[in-house]
Each structure stands twice: as C-alpha cells, then as structure tokens.
Enzyme design. Structure first.
Site, PDB file in Angstrom:
ATOM      1  N   ASN A 114      28.919  35.959  30.826  1.00 36.13           N
ATOM      2  CA  ASN A 114      28.686  37.376  30.583  1.00 36.13           C
ATOM      3  C   ASN A 114      29.718  37.890  29.599  1.00 36.13           C
ATOM      4  OD1 ASN A 114      30.108  37.159  33.583  1.00 36.13           O
ATOM      5  ND2 ASN A 114      31.162  38.598  32.237  1.00 36.13           N
ATOM      6  N   MET A 118      35.749  36.413  32.627  1.00 37.01           N
ATOM      7  CA  MET A 118      36.308  36.684  33.943  1.00 37.01           C
ATOM      8  C   MET A 118      36.989  38.043  34.008  1.00 37.01           C
ATOM      9  SD  MET A 118      35.952  34.846  36.621  1.00 37.01           S
ATOM     10  CE  MET A 118      37.351  35.487  37.537  1.00 37.01           C
ATOM     11  N   THR A 123      40.242  39.763  40.357  1.00 40.00           N
ATOM     12  CA  THR A 123      40.789  40.637  41.408  1.00 40.00           C
ATOM     13  C   THR A 123      41.905  41.527  40.908  1.00 40.00           C
ATOM     14  OG1 THR A 123      42.354  38.917  42.080  1.00 40.00           O
ATOM     15  CG2 THR A 123      40.262  39.029  43.271  1.00 40.00           C
ATOM     16  N   ALA A 125      45.079  40.725  40.428  1.00 44.98           N
ATOM     17  CA  ALA A 125      46.410  40.389  40.932  1.00 44.98           C
ATOM     18  C   ALA A 125      47.261  39.816  39.800  1.00 44.98           C
ATOM     19  CB  ALA A 125      46.314  39.390  42.074  1.00 44.98           C
ATOM     20  N   VAL A 232      29.624  31.152  19.677  1.00 43.04           N
ATOM     21  CA  VAL A 232      30.206  30.418  18.563  1.00 43.04           C
ATOM     22  C   VAL A 232      29.948  28.945  18.840  1.00 43.04           C
ATOM     23  CG1 VAL A 232      32.307  29.856  17.289  1.00 43.04           C
ATOM     24  CG2 VAL A 232      31.958  32.180  18.165  1.00 43.04           C
ATOM     25  N   HIS A 437      42.013  29.320  38.564  1.00 41.19           N
ATOM     26  CA  HIS A 437      43.239  29.489  37.779  1.00 41.19           C
ATOM     27  C   HIS A 437      43.539  28.202  37.006  1.00 41.19           C
ATOM     28  CE1 HIS A 437      44.482  32.669  41.006  1.00 41.19           C
ATOM     29  NE2 HIS A 437      43.700  33.189  40.064  1.00 41.19           N
ATOM     30  N   ASN A 471      44.801  31.200  29.439  1.00 39.60           N
ATOM     31  CA  ASN A 471      45.390  30.373  30.492  1.00 39.60           C
ATOM     32  C   ASN A 471      45.480  28.902  30.109  1.00 39.60           C
ATOM     33  OD1 ASN A 471      45.384  32.760  31.897  1.00 39.60           O
ATOM     34  ND2 ASN A 471      43.769  32.187  33.324  1.00 39.60           N
ATOM     35  N   THR A 483      46.773  35.043  35.368  1.00 35.49           N
ATOM     36  CA  THR A 483      46.417  35.958  34.281  1.00 35.49           C
ATOM     37  C   THR A 483      47.616  36.485  33.514  1.00 35.49           C
ATOM     38  OG1 THR A 483      44.423  36.616  35.476  1.00 35.49           O
ATOM     39  CG2 THR A 483      45.146  38.049  33.694  1.00 35.49           C
TER      40      THR A 483
END
Length: 508
Positions: A114, A118, A123, A125, A232, A437, A471, A483
């Site tokens: 989408n 993310m 969340t 945090a 891309v 993560h 990341n 993040t």
C-alpha cells in the site's frame, strides 16, 4: 513518458518521507519525484490508519493492532496467495509467501502492499538505540545530531500515556527485578511514541504525510510529484551512475521512464535489495546479514491485592487506544540483554465494572548477525510483482536459543511478581519474521570490504549518486524497535544526496 527530476525517491513510507522532508527543508527548489508501489488506503496518501476517518478502515486496523504484535497486522492466520497479478489486490499487509516468495525459514515475515508502506500501519513505538545497537564506526556527535533530527521528524512524545496508580506499582515491581543489572538511566520508563495529542486530546500517530505534508496534497508543493500505485521495476544505470528508473503502473501495466540526477531507495529491508538485484546492482553483501530480534510474547493478570491497587478505580483504554499505558524495560547490554515491552489493559463488564488489569510482557531478544541469514534472489523466477523471486534463509544460532531460554525465565519472574503466570497458556515464542523489525540487508559499513552495501552515509558501493535508507541499512543487532534507528539513516542519506546534487542548503 519521460520526466526530469533532481531526486527520485523509491518508496513513500516513513523513510522516503523523511528524505523528502530534509531535502525540501534544505532547498525549496529541489525537484523531487516519489514512486510508491502500492495503492492508497482510504482517501489520503500516507495517512496513518489509526487516524483515518473511514469507520470500516479504522475498525479493521484497530482489530489487528489490539494484540500489540506487529506480525499480526496481517491477521493471525497466514494471508492467502494473491494470485498471479496485483491488479485488484486489496491494499494492506501480506506475508511474503502470499506474494510468491519462499519464506518457509521466516514464515511470519510480511510486507505492506500500500502507499505509505509500514508507515501507515506501525505502532509508533520509538525507543532509542543504545550501546552495541549504535554502529561503532559512526562519529558520536554526528550520531547524536542525527538521532535528534530523526526524533523531530517522527514527532516523538516521551510520555504519551498518563501513568495510573496500578501502572506505578506494576512498573515498580518490574524494576525491582532489574535493579541490579540496569545500566544508569536504563530502568523501566514510559515507551516513547511517534504520537502527539490533538486539540481534542486524541493521540495522532506520525505517518508519512505528517513528516512530509505534500504527500497528502502534492499540489501544495510545485516541485514535488507523487506517483502511487507505481512500481519501480528497474534502476537505469551505466558506469557507476544511476540515470533514472523504469516505472510501471500496477493496474494498467503502462511503463514510463523517469530521469533523475540522484536516486534514494527507501523501499524497505526486503524490497530495497530486491530492486538493486533486479537492476543488476549486486554488491557481495546484498541481501545478507538479515537480522531481527526474537519475539517472546506474554501476558499476566496483575493481582490487585498483592500489589495494592484499587481495581475499581482503574481508568479504561481511551477511544481508539488498545492500551491504558505503555512502558519499556530497556536492555543494558550483556548484563541485561532484553527489551521488555509492557502494555496494560483494563477489562470491564458491559456495565463498566472493572474485571481485571492485564499486563503484556513481550520480550525482545537480540540475535546474532550472521552473513548466512539472507535473502537469495532468483535470476530466473519472479514473484507476483514481477521482481526476482526471494528465498529467505534464516535460522537462530545456538547462542540465540540460549538467550531465548534465558528470556523465558525472566518473563516468568516478571509474571510471578505481578500475579499468577502460566507460560503454557500465557506465553508464546513467535515465528521468525513476526517482529517485522528486519535489518541488515543493505547494511552500511566503514570500508568497502565486501561486508556491506553502502557507506555510512547510505551511498551504494560503486555509485556516486545512488543511496539507500531505512532499516535495512542498520548493520547492528537491534534489541529495540527499529524505526528510530532506521530514521537516522534517512537523515544521513538526505544530507549525502544533497551534497551529491551540489545544492547548497538554503534554509538550514
């Protein structure tokens, strides 16, 4: 159709938004084009789903985040195969296996399909990396400045939830267990979040369009172009210089070429290396050193009588929130290697009577950085997006498994200190990939020695005008949520891209 731009940003999530924002703050005339592969969820690009007005979208999002486990944003069950084409596929989170990848070694791994990536799901945090999480080859002062800027971009709130009586006694009880192993300042504390309260007191999450508002309304910036639903498929390069990219509309299949002086790839830790590989850019470390912390989730009902708080007086979750409070017990290196993420919830009956106070005790367990934990890309087979098919290779080491068992004992001690804890029913070691993560797949390093993909500023080895951010650039084993660490790489890449353009900062 051919466009001419100063900077092409691949990916419209948090990292891409940060690069755009820092470029724009430095120079209002930089011509930026941002290509974001997935379709928009709701009416506004880059809007965090917590703050979408559409009640159906909001309800679906909040149902999935209620567990506090990012890997369950896809739902608890594996997502089904999306088929042979992305045309008509509902935007959202999908397991890698659903997109045609071989992810048996990391079965819970998923990615966002989408606009906003993310960045519209997370969340929010944002605990701070510390100790061995910080790359040792970075200049200390520069790291601190970049960390501060990353926090500004994310709009971090250091104390997003007001403490309660029960929360104070719970955190005090947990702190007693760690008091002898905590490094200075590394005691139980409120979880920082990228969330600010609006005039009505509602916690609004930082999504991509908060970091860079023209994502929500591209007409507000005459030098910014946003292309959503546009993949891309290949970077066009020659002689160590990227000259642009081939783009493809997901629905129509229409292709176009965009020319840009500088390119920054922020697609995520899975798809950034996939794009480089598919473009014939293949440093030896590409896709290698895939890392994520292990995730041991748990919960316990706190005992009001033992801990001495009044259950009947407890507040409940605010509208739109899944927790009453959110805390973390940071790691302290070898003496205390775990992060404990602590979320509290009040359960009530239909008439509002307080029934229980639940404490979530999720253990984040560092895992060893291993070159053989990697993404392998096919030269022949493709996934549903038409990109090189990925085979994930990932396994916990013996040392990782020792730490997981140690974490079980620590979680048991926390549960026993708060109430009656049964690890058979109230604890679970989640499948690899569940934290989301992911790091290391386009990692930075101080020297071009084959163990990294880019230099400390995100410049891809062998290229003068190609940068990576996010990341995947992080080379260390993170214990904390990824993040904020990833955002520092976006800050560095934006600065380096501006230098590559030879554009002096006008507004800095």
């Amino acid at each position: 159709m051919t466009g001419e731009f100063d900077v092409l940003i691949v990916g419209g999530g948090l990292m891409g938004a940060a690069v755009a924002r820092d470029l724009r703050d430095a120079d209002p005339d930089v011509r930026i084009v941002m290509a974001d592969g997935g379709p928009v969820i709701g009416p506004t690009p880059g809007q965090h789903l917590h703050d979408v007005a559409d009640p159906a979208i909001w309800e679906r999002y909040n149902q999935r985040v209620a567990s506090g486990i990012q890997g369950f944003y896809t739902g608890v069950a594996p997502t089904s195969d999306v088929g042979s084409t992305l045309d008509g596929v509902e935007p959202g989170m999908y397991h890698l296996t659903s997109l045609g990848e071989d992810a048996a070694a990391m079965p819970a791994a998923s990615v966002a399909w989408n606009a906003g990536g993310m960045g519209v799901h997370w969340t929010a945090a944002t605990p701070t990396p510390w100790g061995a999480e910080v790359p040792s080859f970075l200049d200390d002062d520069e790291w601190l400045r970049d960390l501060e800027r990353a926090g500004e971009l994310l709009r971090i709130n250091r104390n997003p939830y007001p403490p309660t009586e029960a929360g104070r006694v719970v955190t005090a009880s947990i702190e007693k267990l760690f008091a002898d192993v905590d490094a200075p300042g590394r005691n139980v504390q409120p979880m920082p979040m990228a969330a600010r309260r609006d005039a009505a007191g509602v916690l609004r999450r930082t999504g991509p369009n908060v970091i860079f508002p023209p994502i929500a309304d591209a007409t507000s910036d005459p030098h910014f172009t946003l292309l959503t639903g546009t993949r891309v498929t290949r970077l066009i390069h020659e002689g160590g210089e990227v000259r642009g990219a081939r783009l493809e509309d997901v629905r129509s299949g229409e292709a176009q070429v965009v020319r840009a002086t500088t390119t920054v790839v922020c697609a995520d830790a899975i798809r950034s290396p996939q794009l480089l590989f598919g473009s014939g850019i293949r440093p030896p470390a590409l896709g290698r050193y895939l890392n994520e912390h292990a995730f041991l989730t748990g919960r316990v009902l706190a005992d009001p009588q033992r801990l001495g708080f009044d259950l009947a007086a407890l507040p409940t979750q605010a509208d739109g929130e899944t927790v009453v409070e959110h805390y973390w017990q940071p790691h302290s290196g070898a003496a205390q290697p775990f992060q404990v993420q602590i979320g509290t919830q009040t359960f009530t009956s239909e008439d509002g009577t307080r029934l229980a106070y639940q404490v979530g005790t999720s253990m984040y367990i560092p895992t060893e950085v291993q070159a053989d934990n990697r993404l392998e890309f096919s030269d022949e087979a493709t996934d549903v997006t038409g990109m090189p098919r990925i085979t994930v290779h990932f396994a916990w080491s013996d040392r990782d498994r020792e730490l997981i068992e140690q974490a079980r004992h620590v979680q048991q001690a926390i549960g026993d200190a708060l109430g009656s804890f049964d690890p058979e029913t109230e604890s679970a070691l989640l499948d690899p990939g569940c934290s989301l993560h992911f790091t290391g797949t386009v990692r930075m390093g101080p020297a071009d020695d084959g163990t990294n993909v880019c230099d400390p500023h995100g410049k891809v080895r062998g290229f003068d005008n190609l940068f990576v951010a996010g990341n995947g650039v992080v080379p260390t084993a993170l214990v904390c949520n990824s993040t904020l660490a990833g955002m520092t790489t976006a800050v560095r890449a934006a600065r380096a891209a501006l230098t590559a353009l030879g554009r002096p900062a006008k507004n800095v």
